[in-house]
Design a protein around this motif. Structure first.
Motif, short mmCIF file in Angstrom:
data_model
loop_
_atom_site.label_atom_id
_atom_site.label_comp_id
_atom_site.label_asym_id
_atom_site.label_seq_id
_atom_site.Cartn_x
_atom_site.Cartn_y
_atom_site.Cartn_z
N CYS A 236 -32.28 8.52 55.69
CA CYS A 236 -32.75 8.06 54.14
C CYS A 236 -33.90 7.69 53.92
O CYS A 236 -34.75 7.75 52.94
N ASP A 268 -28.26 10.11 50.02
CA ASP A 268 -28.51 8.72 49.56
C ASP A 268 -29.94 8.73 49.11
O ASP A 268 -30.29 7.99 48.21
N ARG A 271 -30.55 10.42 45.84
CA ARG A 271 -29.82 9.87 44.60
C ARG A 271 -30.39 8.29 44.44
O ARG A 271 -30.45 8.17 43.10
N TYR A 272 -30.45 7.66 45.30
CA TYR A 272 -30.59 6.40 45.24
C TYR A 272 -31.93 5.73 45.55
O TYR A 272 -32.46 4.51 44.80
N ARG A 273 -32.90 6.55 45.73
CA ARG A 273 -34.42 6.19 46.24
C ARG A 273 -35.27 7.06 45.36
O ARG A 273 -36.36 6.76 45.30
#
Length: 340
Positions: A236, A268, A271-273
């Motif tokens: 990630c 991850d 999407r999230y970073r």
């Protein structure tokens, strides 16, 4: 329980004690505790009941010295952050136990610990040492077989061309050619290959398999980056940093990951970073088909290794002393989900 039997259970029981209580010969007792030995059900029942009454357990170390076989296999593993290791451990131990082998698990701490781990294994007179990991170099493998106390040195789930090893692995080249065909068929044209750490000896051929197929089709080699560990958290961090360094027009349309641990970390990161949608803005595929790949958070398209068939191949090697130079290339299948 008679007084004599009660007294006997307070000291170490022998095969002779069991034979006397069961009313059979010592030879029959020995056969009752041997795998695949010929013995009647009636005699076996009598021996096992007598053994339970006396608390008798056969001395496996003594019998292994006689037969030259311990029915014990050492599994030397590292990289437990990779969830596929636990899946392999469960399948391997299940198949080995079903076929009469118990296992000794050695958690190799790092590459420097490899010689010590192999020495530890060699002192236990195992029938084979199975290496499952990335931190085994040629010098370590030479030392292990040079001691002559590890009868068979098996590299599992990686290709090894080292002269002292037996290799059991998935057909990485064929598997990644299949994955490349799928990616091409779905219309993706800007792949980024996410590779794991480079092994010192036994290695995966997944990057080569994918890139070769891609080059055959488009006459260009895909971009790639390497992650230092098969760890979703590490993946990630590294994938997020790399994607953030690119301009919007230079972003890949699919991340092709060497295994599911890297793929889950990549999802991850996207999407999230980085704020991308998967698969709408960027697709992701993995390799291994770990249980987490099917979760609602990932729904990962991946390639399933035939671990049970590979474990069966290991049993064949253990059962046949002539199979000392064998390379098995097993074929799995692609598992299509929502990530690509």
């Amino acid at each position: 329980m008679t007084e004599d039997v009660a007294e006997q259970t307070h000291k170490a029981s022998t095969a002779d004690d069991v034979a006397a209580l069961a009313g059979v010969s010592r030879w029959t007792v020995n056969r009752a505790f041997r795998r695949d030995a010929s013995i009647s059900k009636k005699s076996l029942k009598k021996v096992l009941e007598a053994a339970e009454t006396l608390g008798y357990v056969p001395d496996l170390s003594a019998s292994s010295l006689k037969s030259g076989q311990s029915n014990l296999v050492a599994l030397i593993m590292d990289d437990f952050a990779n969830p596929h290791k636990l899946l392999m451990l469960e399948r391997l131990t299940r198949v080995l136990r079903r076929n009469g082998w118990d296992t000794l698990l050695v958690n190799m701490l790092d590459e420097e610990d490899a010689p010590r781990a192999l020495l530890n294994v060699s002192q236990r007179r195992v029938d084979a040492a199975v290496l499952i990991g990335v931190d085994f170099n040629d010098q370590v493998l030479d030392t292990a077989r040079g001691a002559r106390r590890i009868r068979k040195l098996v590299v599992f789930a990686r290709k090894s061309e080292h002269r002292n090893t037996i290799s059991i692995c998935c057909d990485d080249m064929g598997a990644m050619a299949t994955m490349a065909d799928y990616v091409i068929g779905k219309g993706y044209r800007k792949p980024l290959f996410i590779a794991g750490p480079e092994a010192r000896s036994a290695r995966l051929l997944r990057k080569e398999g994918f890139c070769n197929k891609w080059f055959e089709t488009f006459r260009e080699t895909p971009s790639s980056i390497s992650i230092p560990a098969y760890d979703p958290l590490s993946s990630c961090d590294h994938v997020a940093d790399f994607l953030k360094s690119l301009s919007e027009g230079a972003l890949p349309d699919i991340l092709v990951c060497e295994n599911d641990a890297l793929a889950m970390g990549a999802i991850d990161a996207a999407r999230y970073r980085v704020g991308l949608r998967v698969p709408e803005d960027m697709a992701v595929v993995g390799f291994d088909d770990v249980p987490q790949a099917a979760s609602l958070n990932y729904r990962l398209t991946t390639y399933s290794q035939p671990i049970t068939a590979m474990a069966d191949g290991l049993v064949e090697i253990l059962q046949d002393d002539q199979k000392l130079d064998r390379y098995d290339s097993f074929k799995g299948h692609i598992v299509i989900r929502d990530s690509a």
